[in-house]
Scaffold this motif. Sequence first.
Motif, PDB file in Angstrom:
ATOM      1  N   LEU A 151      -8.772  -2.114  -6.613  1.00  0.00           N
ATOM      2  CA  LEU A 151      -8.631  -3.158  -5.614  1.00  0.00           C
ATOM      3  C   LEU A 151      -9.444  -4.372  -6.039  1.00  0.00           C
ATOM      4  O   LEU A 151     -10.580  -4.230  -6.497  1.00  0.00           O
ATOM      5  CB  LEU A 151      -9.152  -2.627  -4.272  1.00  0.00           C
TER       6      LEU A 151
ATOM      7  N   LEU B  83       0.825  -1.212   0.000  1.00  0.00           N
ATOM      8  CA  LEU B  83       0.000   0.000   0.000  1.00  0.00           C
ATOM      9  C   LEU B  83       0.856   1.257   0.000  1.00  0.00           C
ATOM     10  O   LEU B  83       0.519   2.249  -0.659  1.00  0.00           O
ATOM     11  CB  LEU B  83      -0.973  -0.008   1.178  1.00  0.00           C
TER      12      LEU B  83
ATOM     13  N   VAL C 290      -9.012  -0.465   3.271  1.00  0.00           N
ATOM     14  CA  VAL C 290      -8.586  -1.419   2.250  1.00  0.00           C
ATOM     15  C   VAL C 290      -8.674  -2.821   2.835  1.00  0.00           C
ATOM     16  O   VAL C 290      -7.897  -3.194   3.715  1.00  0.00           O
ATOM     17  CB  VAL C 290      -7.144  -1.136   1.769  1.00  0.00           C
TER      18      VAL C 290
ATOM     19  N   LEU D 279      -9.721   1.835  -5.276  1.00  0.00           N
ATOM     20  CA  LEU D 279      -8.995   1.692  -4.018  1.00  0.00           C
ATOM     21  C   LEU D 279      -9.461   2.792  -3.067  1.00  0.00           C
ATOM     22  O   LEU D 279      -9.449   3.970  -3.435  1.00  0.00           O
ATOM     23  CB  LEU D 279      -7.490   1.802  -4.259  1.00  0.00           C
TER      24      LEU D 279
END
Length: 135
Positions: free
Chosen positions: A94, A81, A111, A104
């Motif tokens: 994502l 990340l 996340v 994302l």
Amino acid sequence: MGEPRRVQRHWNPELTEAAPEQRIGVPRPGHGTIYVSLSGAGERERHTVWSATWVDPFDEAGDNAEAVGIATREGSREEVLSWVRSQPAATLLLADPDEVWVPLPANDDDVLLHELEHRFMRRRRPGDPDGPTVS
């Protein structure tokens, strides 16, 4: 054991030629998409590796005839990340088990990726413990 038999193969000459070489370059700032997903999770491997791949398809060939720019990173959640947030890609996506790819989230705390073994149903096999199957 039976006798070996001859198998005659028919090859389509159009399908046997090698594809033209495609050169890979570096993604351009402000272009392309970074895809964040999990890899390395399976029945034998019990650890999860986060991965990110930045793909930038070039409209025109690059200086060295590159067709696409690609950069990848694998590691822990925090490492991946951090790398994703530091890259100037146009889009960040994502992996999502229901919708394939979603934007994302802006906050790393939001996340969430599901372990691969939880996304695929596995049939019971002889010798499996009496627990619930992966779902």
